[in-house]
Design a protein around this motif. Structure first.
Motif, PDB file in Angstrom:
ATOM      1  N   SER A   1      -4.598  -3.393   9.618  1.00  0.00           N
ATOM      2  CA  SER A   1      -4.791  -2.138  10.349  1.00  0.00           C
ATOM      3  C   SER A   1      -5.543  -2.345  11.661  1.00  0.00           C
ATOM      4  O   SER A   1      -5.339  -1.603  12.616  1.00  0.00           O
ATOM      5  CB  SER A   1      -5.543  -1.131   9.473  1.00  0.00           C
ATOM      6  OG  SER A   1      -6.812  -1.656   9.091  1.00  0.00           O
ATOM      7  N   ASP A   2      -6.401  -3.353  11.729  1.00  0.00           N
ATOM      8  CA  ASP A   2      -7.147  -3.641  12.958  1.00  0.00           C
ATOM      9  C   ASP A   2      -6.351  -4.640  13.789  1.00  0.00           C
ATOM     10  O   ASP A   2      -6.141  -5.773  13.365  1.00  0.00           O
ATOM     11  CB  ASP A   2      -8.521  -4.207  12.618  1.00  0.00           C
ATOM     12  CG  ASP A   2      -9.371  -4.435  13.865  1.00  0.00           C
ATOM     13  OD1 ASP A   2      -8.914  -4.093  14.975  1.00  0.00           O
ATOM     14  OD2 ASP A   2     -10.499  -4.961  13.725  1.00  0.00           O
ATOM     15  N   PRO A   3      -5.889  -4.257  14.983  1.00  0.00           N
ATOM     16  CA  PRO A   3      -5.115  -5.204  15.798  1.00  0.00           C
ATOM     17  C   PRO A   3      -5.863  -6.496  16.095  1.00  0.00           C
ATOM     18  O   PRO A   3      -5.234  -7.542  16.282  1.00  0.00           O
ATOM     19  CB  PRO A   3      -4.834  -4.408  17.081  1.00  0.00           C
ATOM     20  CG  PRO A   3      -4.897  -2.967  16.656  1.00  0.00           C
ATOM     21  CD  PRO A   3      -5.964  -2.920  15.596  1.00  0.00           C
TER      22      PRO A   3
ATOM     23  N   THR B   1     -15.851  -6.473   1.495  1.00  0.00           N
ATOM     24  CA  THR B   1     -14.566  -6.114   2.075  1.00  0.00           C
ATOM     25  C   THR B   1     -14.144  -7.179   3.085  1.00  0.00           C
ATOM     26  O   THR B   1     -14.984  -7.801   3.741  1.00  0.00           O
ATOM     27  CB  THR B   1     -14.622  -4.746   2.776  1.00  0.00           C
ATOM     28  OG1 THR B   1     -15.609  -4.787   3.826  1.00  0.00           O
ATOM     29  CG2 THR B   1     -14.983  -3.649   1.785  1.00  0.00           C
ATOM     30  N   VAL B   2     -12.840  -7.377   3.183  1.00  0.00           N
ATOM     31  CA  VAL B   2     -12.253  -8.271   4.185  1.00  0.00           C
ATOM     32  C   VAL B   2     -11.287  -7.429   5.010  1.00  0.00           C
ATOM     33  O   VAL B   2     -10.333  -6.853   4.469  1.00  0.00           O
ATOM     34  CB  VAL B   2     -11.520  -9.449   3.532  1.00  0.00           C
ATOM     35  CG1 VAL B   2     -10.861 -10.320   4.599  1.00  0.00           C
ATOM     36  CG2 VAL B   2     -12.479 -10.280   2.691  1.00  0.00           C
ATOM     37  N   ASN B   3     -11.581  -7.308   6.288  1.00  0.00           N
ATOM     38  CA  ASN B   3     -10.780  -6.453   7.175  1.00  0.00           C
ATOM     39  C   ASN B   3     -10.672  -5.037   6.627  1.00  0.00           C
ATOM     40  O   ASN B   3      -9.631  -4.379   6.717  1.00  0.00           O
ATOM     41  CB  ASN B   3      -9.385  -7.046   7.394  1.00  0.00           C
ATOM     42  CG  ASN B   3      -9.422  -8.352   8.159  1.00  0.00           C
ATOM     43  OD1 ASN B   3     -10.438  -8.703   8.746  1.00  0.00           O
ATOM     44  ND2 ASN B   3      -8.331  -9.088   8.138  1.00  0.00           N
TER      45      ASN B   3
ATOM     46  N   ARG C   1       6.203  -9.760  13.190  1.00  0.00           N
ATOM     47  CA  ARG C   1       5.935  -8.648  12.272  1.00  0.00           C
ATOM     48  C   ARG C   1       4.435  -8.494  12.038  1.00  0.00           C
ATOM     49  O   ARG C   1       3.899  -7.377  12.014  1.00  0.00           O
ATOM     50  CB  ARG C   1       6.645  -8.882  10.948  1.00  0.00           C
ATOM     51  CG  ARG C   1       8.157  -8.933  11.041  1.00  0.00           C
ATOM     52  CD  ARG C   1       8.761  -7.560  11.098  1.00  0.00           C
ATOM     53  NE  ARG C   1      10.218  -7.599  11.010  1.00  0.00           N
ATOM     54  CZ  ARG C   1      10.978  -6.533  10.960  1.00  0.00           C
ATOM     55  NH1 ARG C   1      10.423  -5.331  11.007  1.00  0.00           N
ATOM     56  NH2 ARG C   1      12.295  -6.639  10.882  1.00  0.00           N
ATOM     57  N   LEU C   2       3.745  -9.613  11.846  1.00  0.00           N
ATOM     58  CA  LEU C   2       2.299  -9.546  11.626  1.00  0.00           C
ATOM     59  C   LEU C   2       1.592  -8.985  12.856  1.00  0.00           C
ATOM     60  O   LEU C   2       0.664  -8.173  12.733  1.00  0.00           O
ATOM     61  CB  LEU C   2       1.751 -10.936  11.292  1.00  0.00           C
ATOM     62  CG  LEU C   2       2.230 -11.570   9.982  1.00  0.00           C
ATOM     63  CD1 LEU C   2       1.605 -12.953   9.810  1.00  0.00           C
ATOM     64  CD2 LEU C   2       1.906 -10.690   8.783  1.00  0.00           C
ATOM     65  N   ALA C   3       2.001  -9.422  14.038  1.00  0.00           N
ATOM     66  CA  ALA C   3       1.370  -8.928  15.262  1.00  0.00           C
ATOM     67  C   ALA C   3       1.577  -7.436  15.435  1.00  0.00           C
ATOM     68  O   ALA C   3       0.757  -6.753  16.064  1.00  0.00           O
ATOM     69  CB  ALA C   3       1.922  -9.682  16.468  1.00  0.00           C
ATOM     70  N   ALA C   4       2.669  -6.905  14.852  1.00  0.00           N
ATOM     71  CA  ALA C   4       2.935  -5.465  14.923  1.00  0.00           C
ATOM     72  C   ALA C   4       2.300  -4.695  13.770  1.00  0.00           C
ATOM     73  O   ALA C   4       2.419  -3.474  13.706  1.00  0.00           O
ATOM     74  CB  ALA C   4       4.441  -5.225  14.938  1.00  0.00           C
ATOM     75  N   GLY C   5       1.635  -5.401  12.842  1.00  0.00           N
ATOM     76  CA  GLY C   5       1.026  -4.739  11.699  1.00  0.00           C
ATOM     77  C   GLY C   5       2.012  -4.361  10.615  1.00  0.00           C
ATOM     78  O   GLY C   5       1.697  -3.544   9.746  1.00  0.00           O
ATOM     79  N   ASP C   6       3.205  -4.952  10.632  1.00  0.00           N
ATOM     80  CA  ASP C   6       4.261  -4.625   9.672  1.00  0.00           C
ATOM     81  C   ASP C   6       4.201  -5.604   8.496  1.00  0.00           C
ATOM     82  O   ASP C   6       4.889  -6.631   8.487  1.00  0.00           O
ATOM     83  CB  ASP C   6       5.620  -4.690  10.363  1.00  0.00           C
ATOM     84  CG  ASP C   6       6.771  -4.295   9.446  1.00  0.00           C
ATOM     85  OD1 ASP C   6       6.504  -3.859   8.307  1.00  0.00           O
ATOM     86  OD2 ASP C   6       7.936  -4.432   9.868  1.00  0.00           O
ATOM     87  N   ALA C   7       3.388  -5.291   7.490  1.00  0.00           N
ATOM     88  CA  ALA C   7       3.220  -6.185   6.351  1.00  0.00           C
ATOM     89  C   ALA C   7       4.492  -6.280   5.526  1.00  0.00           C
ATOM     90  O   ALA C   7       4.900  -7.375   5.104  1.00  0.00           O
ATOM     91  CB  ALA C   7       2.058  -5.715   5.478  1.00  0.00           C
TER      92      ALA C   7
END
Length: 388
Positions: free
Chosen positions: A130-132, A200-202, A95-101
């Motif tokens: 948001s940034d892969p 800011t972080v990411n 899920r994290l790798a897909a950006g699905d928080a």
């Protein structure tokens, strides 16, 4: 006498097959139904290799095989359908790798994120993924230890071209396992913790004064610049204890900020020169001269200036101070502002005492001076200089 061979015994002629005799028609005129021929029951010899004992052994072997297959099938079915803590870790990182928080948070024990919601931890959000390049990838489970309803997992993944290892805790919840606080604790070291710049972080604004939770992965940390300071950035990845310590580069003046700070200090010193560095004026203490004694109208002038006596109606002291050499400033950025130390400055001064329109005495000279203070950026965007 020649023996005559006995005649061959003729082979017995086969008995003719019995011809079925039709039964007489029944009283209702229908053809009778033929009775089937009786079939001889096979005779089974009784012995050690046949008969009922052999069949009994075959049935016992078959029953044993069925039990073995049922047992093996049960183990296979248990392994297939039982909850596996590895599945929770794999789905979480997928899920994290897909950006699905939101999907990743559904695999986390609800009680462990009660105080970690995105409202209080902005890094537990889709915006932070948001940034892969910031997302974890290529996760593998390297070790699992289960004890009752709890499992300890060791995982390894890639983050920002670095290999990261992390320990996870999984807990059985119904028919599945969920992860207990599978986050990374983000903290800021040194001056970054009190930095007044926007950080800011990411791409997500955070408060550096307090540590917060973040998803596993990589972190790009940026401190915004302002009219004085240059922007800064750094990168961080988690350590094996699931902590990522951010150490920003020290703040530095931008090229434009250096010129603005120099101009602000020079303007402030010129204002102090117009006040001839009077004590209590908020200016650095600069001893220019020993001013002449004050002349009060109606009293005789000081004896060291004039002899005799008369009535004084007007007295005026004219003082002029001009900076002839601007001091060289050394700036040290400090929490959104800069401190400075100015050295090798020179002022030229002139002082005249006039009594009743007559100049009684005059002095002039040059004085070296130093100054220390601070340059800060006001809310309206202007620079404010204070002297120590």
């Amino acid at each position: 006498m020649t023996d005559t061979p006995p005649p061959n015994d003729p082979a017995p002629a086969p008995e003719p097959a019995p011809v079925p005799v039709p039964a007489p028609p029944s009283e209702d005129g229908q053809a009778p139904v033929a009775e089937p021929a009786s079939v001889a029951e096979p005779q089974v010899a009784v012995g050690s290799e046949g008969g009922r004992p052999r069949r009994r052994r075959m049935l016992l072997v078959a029953a044993a095989l069925v039990l073995v297959l049922l047992s093996v099938g049960g183990v296979v079915a248990w392994r297939v359908f039982a909850a596996d803590p590895r599945d929770a870790a794999k789905e979480y990182f997928a899920r994290l790798a897909a950006g699905d928080a939101n999907g990743a948070l559904k695999i986390v024990d609800a009680s462990s994120i009660a105080a970690q919601l995105p409202t209080s931890n902005p890094l537990l959000s889709a915006a932070a993924l948001s940034d892969p390049a910031a997302r974890p990838r290529a996760m593998t489970v390297t070790h699992v230890t289960e004890a009752g309803d709890t499992a300890m997992l060791a995982v390894r993944y890639q983050a920002n071209d670095a290999t990261v290892t992390q320990a996870l805790t999984a807990r059985r919840q119904g028919r599945r396992f969920v992860l207990v606080s599978p986050f990374v604790r983000l903290s800021f070291a040194g001056a970054a913790a009190t930095d007044k710049a926007r950080i800011t972080v990411n791409g997500v604004a955070v408060d550096p004064a307090g540590s917060g939770s973040a998803f596993p992965g990589a972190y790009t940390v940026t401190a915004d610049g302002n009219a004085l300071l240059a922007g800064r950035s750094t990168a961080a990845v988690p350590s094996p204890d699931a902590t990522a310590t951010v150490t920003l580069p020290p703040p530095s003046l931008s090229a434009d900020g250096q010129a603005k700070a120099d101009a602000a200090v020079t303007a402030a010193l010129q204002q102090c020169a117009a006040k001839y560095f009077q004590p209590g004026s908020g200016c650095p203490a600069v001893t220019l001269f020993n001013p002449p004694a004050r002349v009060v109208p109606g009293s005789p002038p000081p004896g060291q200036l004039i002899s005799g006596s008369w009535t004084v109606t007007t007295a005026k002291t004219d003082i002029t101070v001009t900076i002839t050499k601007v001091p060289v400033c050394t700036f040290t950025p400090d929490a959104g502002a800069v401190t400075f130390s100015a050295a090798d400055g020179v002022v030229h001064w002139d002082v005249k005492l006039a009594v009743d329109g007559k100049v009684l005495t005059g002095q002039s000279g040059d004085t070296q001076f130093t100054a220390k203070g601070r340059v800060a950026l006001d809310a309206d965007g202007t620079l404010h200089v204070t002297f120590a």
